[in-house]
Design an enzyme around this catalytic site. Structure first.
Site, PDB file in Angstrom:
ATOM      1  N   ARG A  15      75.252  26.718 -12.688  1.00 18.80           N
ATOM      2  CA  ARG A  15      75.659  28.021 -13.506  1.00 18.80           C
ATOM      3  C   ARG A  15      74.771  29.296 -13.504  1.00 18.80           C
ATOM      4  O   ARG A  15      74.901  30.327 -13.907  1.00 18.80           O
ATOM      5  CB  ARG A  15      75.726  27.560 -14.933  1.00 18.80           C
ATOM      6  CG  ARG A  15      77.114  26.976 -15.411  1.00 18.80           C
ATOM      7  CD  ARG A  15      77.179  26.171 -16.912  1.00 18.80           C
ATOM      8  NE  ARG A  15      76.152  25.043 -16.676  1.00 18.80           N
ATOM      9  CZ  ARG A  15      75.955  24.277 -17.839  1.00 18.80           C
ATOM     10  NH1 ARG A  15      76.205  24.737 -19.086  1.00 18.80           N
ATOM     11  NH2 ARG A  15      75.398  23.203 -17.589  1.00 18.80           N
ATOM     12  N   GLN A  71      65.735  12.156  -4.377  1.00 26.00           N
ATOM     13  CA  GLN A  71      67.195  11.521  -4.658  1.00 26.00           C
ATOM     14  C   GLN A  71      68.267  12.101  -3.792  1.00 26.00           C
ATOM     15  O   GLN A  71      68.643  13.268  -4.138  1.00 26.00           O
ATOM     16  CB  GLN A  71      67.501  11.605  -6.193  1.00 26.00           C
ATOM     17  CG  GLN A  71      68.881  11.153  -6.848  1.00 26.00           C
ATOM     18  CD  GLN A  71      69.096  11.498  -8.073  1.00 26.00           C
ATOM     19  OE1 GLN A  71      68.624  12.526  -8.515  1.00 26.00           O
ATOM     20  NE2 GLN A  71      70.156  10.803  -8.695  1.00 26.00           N
ATOM     21  N   THR A  77      71.853  10.720 -14.301  1.00 20.47           N
ATOM     22  CA  THR A  77      70.405  10.660 -14.719  1.00 20.47           C
ATOM     23  C   THR A  77      69.832   9.341 -14.500  1.00 20.47           C
ATOM     24  O   THR A  77      68.517   9.137 -14.187  1.00 20.47           O
ATOM     25  CB  THR A  77      70.126  11.268 -16.224  1.00 20.47           C
ATOM     26  OG1 THR A  77      71.339  10.638 -16.980  1.00 20.47           O
ATOM     27  CG2 THR A  77      70.387  12.815 -16.095  1.00 20.47           C
ATOM     28  N   ASP A 103      64.365  21.436 -16.155  1.00 24.67           N
ATOM     29  CA  ASP A 103      64.653  22.910 -16.613  1.00 24.67           C
ATOM     30  C   ASP A 103      64.758  22.965 -18.273  1.00 24.67           C
ATOM     31  O   ASP A 103      65.307  23.902 -18.921  1.00 24.67           O
ATOM     32  CB  ASP A 103      66.351  23.123 -16.481  1.00 24.67           C
ATOM     33  CG  ASP A 103      67.115  21.767 -17.309  1.00 24.67           C
ATOM     34  OD1 ASP A 103      66.606  20.911 -17.902  1.00 24.67           O
ATOM     35  OD2 ASP A 103      68.262  21.862 -17.160  1.00 24.67           O
ATOM     36  N   GLU A 155      78.155  10.713 -24.305  1.00 25.47           N
ATOM     37  CA  GLU A 155      78.272  12.123 -23.670  1.00 25.47           C
ATOM     38  C   GLU A 155      79.377  12.870 -24.184  1.00 25.47           C
ATOM     39  O   GLU A 155      80.521  12.074 -24.262  1.00 25.47           O
ATOM     40  CB  GLU A 155      78.417  11.822 -22.074  1.00 25.47           C
ATOM     41  CG  GLU A 155      77.005  11.481 -21.499  1.00 25.47           C
ATOM     42  CD  GLU A 155      75.906  12.326 -21.751  1.00 25.47           C
ATOM     43  OE1 GLU A 155      75.864  13.554 -21.454  1.00 25.47           O
ATOM     44  OE2 GLU A 155      75.008  11.646 -22.541  1.00 25.47           O
ATOM     45  N   ASN A 170      71.349  14.863 -28.108  1.00 27.79           N
ATOM     46  CA  ASN A 170      70.316  14.307 -27.329  1.00 27.79           C
ATOM     47  C   ASN A 170      69.780  15.308 -26.449  1.00 27.79           C
ATOM     48  O   ASN A 170      70.141  15.930 -25.634  1.00 27.79           O
ATOM     49  CB  ASN A 170      70.947  13.316 -26.311  1.00 27.79           C
ATOM     50  CG  ASN A 170      69.977  12.874 -25.175  1.00 27.79           C
ATOM     51  OD1 ASN A 170      68.726  12.706 -25.552  1.00 27.79           O
ATOM     52  ND2 ASN A 170      70.444  12.429 -24.065  1.00 27.79           N
ATOM     53  N   ARG A 332      45.228  48.098  -4.781  1.00 31.07           N
ATOM     54  CA  ARG A 332      45.675  46.666  -4.108  1.00 31.07           C
ATOM     55  C   ARG A 332      44.425  45.702  -3.905  1.00 31.07           C
ATOM     56  O   ARG A 332      43.427  46.048  -4.360  1.00 31.07           O
ATOM     57  CB  ARG A 332      46.352  47.292  -2.885  1.00 31.07           C
ATOM     58  CG  ARG A 332      47.333  48.030  -3.149  1.00 31.07           C
ATOM     59  CD  ARG A 332      47.786  48.735  -1.556  1.00 31.07           C
ATOM     60  NE  ARG A 332      47.839  47.924  -0.720  1.00 31.07           N
ATOM     61  CZ  ARG A 332      47.902  48.339   0.639  1.00 31.07           C
ATOM     62  NH1 ARG A 332      47.631  49.617   0.691  1.00 31.07           N
ATOM     63  NH2 ARG A 332      47.886  47.595   1.791  1.00 31.07           N
TER      64      ARG A 332
HETATM   65  C1  UD1 Z   1      72.027  15.375 -20.194  1.00 33.56           C
HETATM   66  C2  UD1 Z   1      72.068  14.167 -20.964  1.00 33.56           C
HETATM   67  C3  UD1 Z   1      72.829  14.336 -22.406  1.00 33.56           C
HETATM   68  C4  UD1 Z   1      71.985  15.699 -22.897  1.00 33.56           C
HETATM   69  C5  UD1 Z   1      71.451  16.607 -21.954  1.00 33.56           C
HETATM   70  C6  UD1 Z   1      70.579  17.522 -22.555  1.00 33.56           C
HETATM   71  C7  UD1 Z   1      72.898  12.143 -19.545  1.00 33.56           C
HETATM   72  C8  UD1 Z   1      73.805  11.325 -19.037  1.00 33.56           C
HETATM   73  N1  UD1 Z   1      73.071  13.047 -20.492  1.00 33.56           N
HETATM   74  O1  UD1 Z   1      73.349  15.798 -19.843  1.00 33.56           O
HETATM   75  O2  UD1 Z   1      72.798  13.397 -23.165  1.00 33.56           O
HETATM   76  O3  UD1 Z   1      72.592  15.998 -24.225  1.00 33.56           O
HETATM   77  O4  UD1 Z   1      71.239  16.286 -20.678  1.00 33.56           O
HETATM   78  O5  UD1 Z   1      70.425  18.642 -21.533  1.00 33.56           O
HETATM   79  O6  UD1 Z   1      71.519  12.066 -19.179  1.00 33.56           O
HETATM   80  N2  UD1 Z   1      69.394  15.200 -12.681  1.00 33.56           N
HETATM   81  C9  UD1 Z   1      68.938  14.387 -11.703  1.00 33.56           C
HETATM   82  N3  UD1 Z   1      69.790  13.663 -10.675  1.00 33.56           N
HETATM   83  C10 UD1 Z   1      71.014  13.309 -11.056  1.00 33.56           C
HETATM   84  C11 UD1 Z   1      71.441  14.194 -12.183  1.00 33.56           C
HETATM   85  C12 UD1 Z   1      70.728  14.859 -13.016  1.00 33.56           C
HETATM   86  O7  UD1 Z   1      67.638  14.612 -11.266  1.00 33.56           O
HETATM   87  O8  UD1 Z   1      71.814  12.730 -10.382  1.00 33.56           O
HETATM   88  C13 UD1 Z   1      68.594  15.890 -13.287  1.00 33.56           C
HETATM   89  C14 UD1 Z   1      69.095  17.044 -13.599  1.00 33.56           C
HETATM   90  O9  UD1 Z   1      68.481  18.216 -12.574  1.00 33.56           O
HETATM   91  C15 UD1 Z   1      68.651  17.871 -14.781  1.00 33.56           C
HETATM   92  C16 UD1 Z   1      68.552  16.440 -15.722  1.00 33.56           C
HETATM   93  O10 UD1 Z   1      68.700  15.444 -14.706  1.00 33.56           O
HETATM   94  O11 UD1 Z   1      67.334  18.328 -15.002  1.00 33.56           O
HETATM   95  C17 UD1 Z   1      69.866  16.508 -16.678  1.00 33.56           C
HETATM   96  O12 UD1 Z   1      71.006  16.280 -15.893  1.00 33.56           O
HETATM   97  P1  UD1 Z   1      72.409  17.286 -16.359  1.00 33.56           P
HETATM   98  O13 UD1 Z   1      73.392  17.122 -15.334  1.00 33.56           O
HETATM   99  O14 UD1 Z   1      71.857  18.699 -16.589  1.00 33.56           O
HETATM  100  O15 UD1 Z   1      72.547  16.503 -17.432  1.00 33.56           O
HETATM  101  P2  UD1 Z   1      73.739  16.843 -18.609  1.00 33.56           P
HETATM  102  O16 UD1 Z   1      75.034  16.611 -18.162  1.00 33.56           O
HETATM  103  O17 UD1 Z   1      73.327  18.332 -19.206  1.00 33.56           O
HETATM  104 CA    CA Z   2      71.585  20.031 -18.618  1.00 31.71          CA
END
Ligand code: UD1
Ligand code: CA
Length: 457
Positions: A15, A71, A77, A103, A155, A170, A332
């Site tokens: 996004r 990864q 997550t 983030d 979720e 969360n 500079r």
């Molecule tokens: C996640 C939470 C949700 C919470 C939200 C807050 C889960 C299943 N859900 O959802 O409950 O309200 O964050 O923002 O955890 N990432 C990885 N590897 C992966 C997937 C994600 O490193 O395979 C990292 C992403 O880069 C990010 C973080 O994990 O920094 C969260 O991932 P994201 O996909 O944004 O989770 P949400 O769906 O937002």
């Molecule tokens: Ca997120």
């Protein structure tokens, strides 16, 4: 009690509509993920482990002080945490593991400390960070029982209408008992709406086994994740206010704090005054009594006491006391302005020392130059320091008076107590005490104008 930190940052962040990985985007010039790493460290984290994947060649260079784990496939997550299970199984791993997302740059060390303390007090399996939102769209929701005990996280895509109405979200920051986490990680399944391994399912698994899971409610402002440019701009506002308020409390004057941007590592003494559209970045320091701005950008520079920097750009420059700079000077890297010196209007200086009380007031370029004390550089004078292949030095002695529009063709030395006539091109050394002139003699043709005008008619 000791804890280590795991920061999840393997996701793409689509996004943002960027060719760059989301967590590399700057917030007040510091990459998002660095805010998170630094907050964890400031809260006292031992090792910091980071999980990267998408555009990792951009992210990894920012994480040299962390243990980076890759990864390859991003399966959720929970899957990201599985990637570090072996690393965490080591005997010397601290008992608690803080998990953060790369983030969420607004999380504070104080909140992290409170989250970790809450998990460690009474030995809870997990303490999770939550926040309340009237519009919780997009977040996982916290489901509690009638007594208010945490039951699980659901979720949004898997939630019932009733669960979707819950306002407690969360934040995706947690402190785990690391052994409990490792023992239950294998129980995560991907039979959900997104086909992912959700870390959030650990909560329900632990509750079902009778373990204690707590929630620490934080301000939504702190737990806000950055998913879009609009959210990045909002977060920048929040951080700008936090930093500016800190400086205002410490005795810095700002005509309009909304129009001043200060990086997190900038040091300002009391009685500094900042005017609108000023940006101070990097390891900049400003001493007491100096007035900066308006419309000024200073990066990695040292500004001494009682200086005046007006509408200028300074990069890796050092100003001693009572230096005047601008309006519209460009200093500079390698510029050193000694006490009481001046770099005036439309003046560019690079890798040069301007001696005590020396003045470069108008329209000049000083490159690779060493000026003594009390030198005056006339308007439009420059050092010709570059011959197309190499840079050469110019040395100008104490009290030299360089006439306007002088070209000093380097390498060249101008002695002390010298005078250079305006418009000279200086290619040979000027000895101490001498006058140097390099001009053709002025021609006078009497009556020329009248005659010329007649001819035209
Ligand atoms: C996640 C939470 C949700 C919470 C939200 C807050 C889960 C299943 N859900 O959802 O409950 O309200 O964050 O923002 O955890 N990432 C990885 N590897 C992966 C997937 C994600 O490193 O395979 C990292 C992403 O880069 C990010 C973080 O994990 O920094 C969260 O991932 P994201 O996909 O944004 O989770 P949400 O769906 O937002
Ligand atoms: Ca997120």
């Amino acid at each position: 009690m000791a804890f280590s930190t795991l920061i999840l940052a393997a996701g793409a962040g689509t996004r943002m509509r960027s060719t760059r990985a989301k967590v590399t985007h700057g917030l007040l010039e510091k990459p998002l993920i660095r805010w998170v790493v630094d907050a964890a460290r400031q809260a006292g984290s031992a090792e910091v482990i980071t999980v990267v994947g998408f555009a990792r060649e951009q992210v990894e260079p920012l994480l040299e002080d962390t243990t980076v784990v890759i990864q390859e496939e991003r399966l959720g997550t929970g899957h990201a945490v599985m990637m570090v299970a072996d690393l965490l199984a080591r005997e010397d791993t601290p008992p608690s593991l803080l998990v953060l997302c790369g983030d969420t740059p607004l999380i504070t060390p104080d909140t992290i400390t409170a989250l970790v303390a809450s998990q460690q007090q009474g030995g809870a399996a997990i303490c999770m960070l939550t926040h309340l939102l009237a519009d919780p769209t997009g977040y996982g929701r916290v489901v509690r029982d009638a007594e208010g005990n945490v039951l699980r996280i659901v979720e949004e895509k898997d939630a019932t209408d009733e669960e979707r109405a819950l306002e407690e979200c969360n934040s995706a920051a947690y402190c785990f008992d690391v052994r409990v986490l490792l023992e239950n990680l294998a129980e995560l399944k991907n039979d959900n709406a997104q086909g992912e391994y959700y870390l959030t399912d650990i909560v329900g698994i632990c509750v079902a086994k009778g373990m204690t899971v707590k929630a620490h409610i934080a301000l939504a402002e702190e737990t806000q994740g950055i998913n879009s440019r609009a959210q990045l701009a909002q977060a920048t506002k929040v951080m700008q206010q936090r930093i500016n308020n800190r400086h205002l409390e410490a005795g810095v004057t700002m005509l309009d704090p909304d129009q001043v941007w200060i990086g997190p590592d900038v040091v300002l003494e009391s009685d500094v005054e900042l005017l609108p559209l000023t940006m101070l970045w990097g390891k900049t320091t400003v001493a007491s009594g100096s007035v900066i701005g308006p419309n000024t950008r200073v990066t990695d520079s040292v500004i001494g006491p009682d200086c005046r920097v007006d509408e200028s750009v300074l990069i890796r420059a050092r100003l001693e006391a009572e230096v005047a700079c601008g309006p519209r000077a460009y200093l500079r890297p390698g510029t050193v302005m000694k006490a009481g010196s001046k770099a005036g209007t439309h003046v560019e200086i690079k890798n040069s020392t301007i001696g005590e009380g020396s003045k470069v007031p108008h329209l000049s370029y000083m490159g690779d130059a060493m000026l003594g004390v009390g030198v005056n550089i006339g308007a439009g004078s420059i050092t010709c320091n570059y011959d197309g292949a190499n840079k050469h030095p110019t040395v100008i002695g104490d009290r030299a008076f360089v006439g306007s529009d002088t070209m000093m063709v380097a390498p060249v030395t101008v002695g002390s107590d010298t005078v250079i006539g305006a418009g000279s091109v200086i290619t040979k050394p000027v000895p101490d005490g001498a006058l140097a002139l390099e001009r053709t003699e002025q021609k006078i043709i009497e009556g020329w104008t009248v005659k010329h005008r007649k001819e035209k008619r």
